[in-house]
Design an enzyme around this catalytic site. Structure first.
Site, PDB file in Angstrom:
ATOM      1  N   TYR A 179      47.884  57.023 -14.041  1.00  0.00           N
ATOM      2  CA  TYR A 179      47.492  57.699 -12.803  1.00  0.00           C
ATOM      3  C   TYR A 179      48.009  59.141 -12.796  1.00  0.00           C
ATOM      4  CZ  TYR A 179      47.128  58.438  -7.715  1.00  0.00           C
ATOM      5  OH  TYR A 179      46.840  58.921  -6.458  1.00  0.00           O
ATOM      6  N   SER A 237      47.231  64.582  -6.621  1.00  0.00           N
ATOM      7  CA  SER A 237      48.338  63.805  -6.076  1.00  0.00           C
ATOM      8  C   SER A 237      49.618  64.591  -6.300  1.00  0.00           C
ATOM      9  CB  SER A 237      48.425  62.448  -6.796  1.00  0.00           C
ATOM     10  OG  SER A 237      49.646  61.797  -6.533  1.00  0.00           O
TER      11      SER A 237
END
Length: 282
Positions: free
Chosen positions: A150, A137
């Site tokens: 995350y 990401s």
């Protein structure tokens, strides 16, 4: 001739979202695709539609990986590509994040990638070489408030990618990572799964992204006016003026899986509409 003719690629979290678009594109480019997910009904339906094989796979369970790889090998005789796409997202302040939530995110987003590399790399090597594409990401390259678990896991995915690239190069396996920014899937738009949840999120009543707990690959664009609303929201923050589309991430994964990237390994590729390019003063 397709760009992946003769290839056999296992894609995790492939029942919807980025994974679904990757599965569709890879199949269209000639690959034999193994659709892997915990969402059995939509996963099996997608596999039937595109002429692929469906396998149930919880990426955080090592036994599931063994079963999935065995099923893929039985169906096609080998596996020479892997896209570690499955992931989940939770919003929480770091100091308010329960240990169980942190561990759950780590188990899927980080351990799942590790187990995938460990399970599939020997099969790829036995097939004479191939590729692994890990989904990190843009939060794997920078910080973002309220997604500490995350971001930590996605940072780890980039580290795993680089180490795997070094260790597996001698086995003719290239390993790279895609680093998407905001993409119009259920992770960014809960109304794709549940319109009421989307309204709750707009009211601030639910900070957990809808549907991602199922460990699928999110879901493609659709669902009322959610996409337009997200374009308006991200258009103020992203230089290209809109949220990304899952099919755009799929095309990057295709590039890293095909021969066009034959001299590239160990690299993170950001696909975020320019969000990480810098700070605009205007």
């Amino acid at each position: 001739m397709g760009r992946l003719d003769g290839r056999v690629v296992l894609i995790t979290g492939a029942a919807r979202g980025q994974g679904e678009q990757e599965a569709r594109l890879f199949a269209a480019e000639g690959a034999e695709v193994v659709v892997a997910d915990v969402l059995d009904e939509p996963g099996a339906a997608l596999a039937a539609e595109i002429g692929a094989t469906y396998v149930h796979l919880d990426v955080g369970r090592e036994d599931d990986w063994r079963t999935a790889v065995a099923a893929a090998s039985a169906a096609y005789g080998r596996v020479d590509g892997l896209v570690n796409n499955a992931g989940i997202l939770r919003f929480n302040e770091l100091l308010n994040t329960p240990l169980a939530e942190f561990q759950q995110i780590t188990q899927v987003n980080q351990v799942g990638v590790f187990l995938g590399i460990k399970a599939v790399a020997p099969e790829i090597a036995a097939a004479g070489g191939g590729t692994i594409v890990n989904t990190s990401s843009y939060t794997g390259l920078t910080g973002m408030a309220y997604v500490g678990a995350y971001a930590a896991a996605k940072h780890a995915v980039i580290g795993l990618t680089r180490v795997a690239a070094l260790e597996l190069a001698g086995r003719n396996i290239r390993v790279n990572a895609v680093c998407p920014g905001a993409i119009d899937t259920a992770m960014s738009n809960p109304s794709l799964l549940d319109p009421e949840r989307g309204r709750d999120r707009e009211r601030g009543g639910d900070r957990e992204r809808g549907g991602d707990r199922e460990r699928g690959g999110d879901r493609e664009r659709g669902g009322g006016d959610g996409g337009a609303a997200l374009d308006a929201y991200y258009g103020k923050r992203v230089p290209l003026g809109r949220i990304g589309r899952p099919e755009e991430v799929a095309r990057l994964a295709l590039f890293l899986t095909g021969e066009d990237s034959s001299y590239i390994t160990g690299q993170p590729f950001v696909i975020d509409g320019g969000w990480l390019a810098g700070v605009s003063v205007l």
